[in-house]
Write an enzyme that holds these catalytic residues in place. Structure first.
Site, PDB file in Angstrom:
ATOM      1  N   HIS A  90      22.249 -30.251  -8.837  1.00  0.00           N
ATOM      2  CA  HIS A  90      22.188 -29.630  -7.399  1.00  0.00           C
ATOM      3  C   HIS A  90      22.525 -30.858  -6.327  1.00  0.00           C
ATOM      4  CE1 HIS A  90      19.968 -26.660  -9.427  1.00  0.00           C
ATOM      5  NE2 HIS A  90      19.162 -27.558  -9.724  1.00  0.00           N
ATOM      6  N   HIS A 115      18.745 -38.063  -1.264  1.00  0.00           N
ATOM      7  CA  HIS A 115      19.951 -37.155  -1.716  1.00  0.00           C
ATOM      8  C   HIS A 115      20.653 -36.443  -0.676  1.00  0.00           C
ATOM      9  CE1 HIS A 115      16.792 -34.414  -0.919  1.00  0.00           C
ATOM     10  NE2 HIS A 115      17.423 -33.499  -0.600  1.00  0.00           N
ATOM     11  N   HIS A 117      23.448 -33.621   0.911  1.00  0.00           N
ATOM     12  CA  HIS A 117      24.089 -32.124   0.941  1.00  0.00           C
ATOM     13  C   HIS A 117      25.498 -32.345   1.592  1.00  0.00           C
ATOM     14  CE1 HIS A 117      20.015 -30.377  -0.008  1.00  0.00           C
ATOM     15  NE2 HIS A 117      19.639 -31.384   0.511  1.00  0.00           N
ATOM     16  N   GLU A 129      22.695 -29.194   6.342  1.00  0.00           N
ATOM     17  CA  GLU A 129      21.683 -28.123   6.220  1.00  0.00           C
ATOM     18  C   GLU A 129      21.072 -27.610   7.575  1.00  0.00           C
ATOM     19  OE1 GLU A 129      18.931 -29.100   2.789  1.00  0.00           O
ATOM     20  OE2 GLU A 129      20.128 -27.537   1.760  1.00  0.00           O
ATOM     21  N   HIS A 142      19.149 -36.836   3.003  1.00  0.00           N
ATOM     22  CA  HIS A 142      17.830 -36.590   3.248  1.00  0.00           C
ATOM     23  C   HIS A 142      16.765 -37.731   2.462  1.00  0.00           C
ATOM     24  CE1 HIS A 142      17.913 -32.036   3.548  1.00  0.00           C
ATOM     25  NE2 HIS A 142      18.151 -32.624   4.925  1.00  0.00           N
ATOM     26  N   THR A 224      14.270 -27.948   0.994  1.00  0.00           N
ATOM     27  CA  THR A 224      15.278 -26.707   1.198  1.00  0.00           C
ATOM     28  C   THR A 224      15.974 -26.462  -0.165  1.00  0.00           C
ATOM     29  OG1 THR A 224      16.897 -28.468   1.244  1.00  0.00           O
ATOM     30  CG2 THR A 224      15.866 -28.048   3.238  1.00  0.00           C
ATOM     31  N   THR A 225      15.185 -26.648  -1.098  1.00  0.00           N
ATOM     32  CA  THR A 225      15.573 -26.327  -2.625  1.00  0.00           C
ATOM     33  C   THR A 225      14.322 -25.915  -3.213  1.00  0.00           C
ATOM     34  OG1 THR A 225      14.997 -28.405  -3.578  1.00  0.00           O
ATOM     35  CG2 THR A 225      17.362 -28.152  -2.892  1.00  0.00           C
TER      36      THR A 225
END
Ligand code: NAG
Ligand code: NAG
Length: 394
Positions: A90, A115, A117, A129, A142, A224-225
């Site tokens: 992911h 991590h 995005h 995001e 993040h 957010t996941t």
């Protein structure tokens, strides 16, 4: 026949159950059949009312002067232990040592992982995001922490309302390479497939953050996941971090969401969730909109020109007023001179010290004649004025 029927039914149920379980563990995606619109079917919290990310509408944020700068603790003292970098299908993740943490929040938080995005390497918008006034950034970092004052570990904390604190850093592209991000990007080719891991040299995690940690947006939200637990106190920094276009391209095109065994390779792209409704939540700002406004050179030019025009205008007005006042003063003076020329003459005349000795009558009448010629005041006044003068005479 009946027992066979039951057996078949149970077998089907079992396969359904295991299929559902595997969806819930690993195989959610951002698009497609198990895409974000379907997350809440398997993860009820994803359909909650305090979800993340959100669009921060700056005019609707509430300035809270009690929001002090966040203080990274131990971010720069990474020690000699290497970091573990992994591709979880992911995103790309670095596990962080527990002694890294965060101050300046209502509780002490310990670091867990960081991590990223991002988008898809194309010219289209998107990648971050959180959005600000509807505008996406190119990517978002993040840094995840758990409340180590109230909970023993991340698994215990992540389901609790006050369990997590995440720093959100918006990333935009510019001309210059950001060397801090190469501490991650240089190793992506070693973890191209999902479930791969590599040890990388430890580095100063604070170098990934913006310089100004005092200006940020703060709100209550979620992961957010999936499983989208509503346990996150969010801090989204106002200042963006810049990386080069080549660095962004690396981030967006090297990794696969598929694992090494899968025959069909799937690029790991567009791994960002769309913004979620605020639903009466308030986004607080640690800074006020006016003082926080950074001016572009165009705006500065406009202000300079505006001020200059204002000054010129003011000068013209002041000049006009001064001239007008002068004009009226002159006019007034002239009127006074014309109107009181004789009385002032009379005053002069009256205040004259005792007349020179031996003023004879003809001289006096002469003077009186002069008075008459110049004086425009009443007869009575003149009499009054002239009457005492003989008395002063010796
Ligand atoms: C986290 O803490 C809980 C509660 O103390 C404990 O039951 C659980 O085993 C811990 N989990 C891990 C991964 O350490
Ligand atoms: C988050 O929620 C808690 C509990 O409801 C509340 O006390 C706190 O003020 C909220 N924080 C923000 C930033 O909205």
């Amino acid at each position: 026949m009946d027992s066979l029927g039951i057996f078949i039914l149970l077998t089907l149920k079992f396969f359904q159950w295991t299929a559902a379980a595997s969806v819930e563990e690993t195989s959610w995606t951002y698009t497609g059949l198990l895409g974000q619109a379907e997350w809440s079917d398997h993860f009820p919290d994803c359909g909650g009312t305090s979800q993340s990310p959100v669009d921060v509408i700056t005019t609707q944020t509430k300035y809270d002067p009690s929001l002090i700068p966040v203080v990274p603790r131990g971010y720069s003292q990474h020690g000699n232990q290497p970091f573990t970098l992994s591709n979880d299908g992911h995103t790309v993740v670095i596990e962080l040592p527990e002694w890294m943490g965060l101050g300046g929040l209502p509780w002490l938080f310990s670091a867990v992982q960081l991590h990223l995005h991002w988008g898809n390497g194309g010219p289209s918008d998107g990648g971050s995001e959180h959005t600000i006034n509807g505008q996406s950034a190119d990517a978002e970092l993040h840094v995840v922490h758990y409340n180590s004052e109230l909970y023993p570990n991340i698994s215990a904390a992540m389901t609790q309302k006050d369990g997590l604190a995440v720093l959100g850093i918006l990333i935009v592209t510019g001309e210059e390479t950001n060397p801090a991000f190469n501490n991650i990007l240089n190793y992506l080719s070693r973890i191209r497939h999902a479930d791969q891991k590599v040890l990388i040299p430890a580095f100063d995690v604070q170098s990934l953050l913006p310089k100004n940690l005092g200006r940020y947006y703060r709100y209550n939200g979620s992961l957010t996941t999936p499983p989208c637990y509503q346990s996150v106190l969010w801090t989204v920094f106002h200042e963006r971090v810049q990386i080069s276009k080549a660095q962004l391209m690396k981030m967006e095109t090297i990794l696969y969401s598929s694992n090494a065994e899968e025959s069909e390779k799937m690029l790991l792209q567009d791994n960002y969730r769309v913004t979620q409704p605020l639903n009466h939540r308030v986004v607080f700002a640690s800074f006020s909109a006016e003082s926080g406004k950074e001016l572009s050179s165009g705006e500065v030019t406009a202000i300079v020109i505006g001020v200059m025009c204002g000054c010129v205008g003011l000068a013209v007005i002041i000049r006009f007023i001064v001239k007008t006042i002068r004009f009226f003063k002159l006019l007034h003076l002239e009127t006074v001179v014309v109107n009181s020329s004789t009385s002032s003459w009379d005053i002069l005349h009256n205040n004259r010290p005792a007349p020179m000795p031996r003023i004879n009558e003809p001289e006096k009448t002469n003077e009186k004649k002069q008075d008459l010629a110049l004086n425009s005041t009443s007869e009575a006044e003149r009499k009054e004025e002239s009457s005492p003068s003989p008395q002063t005479e010796p």
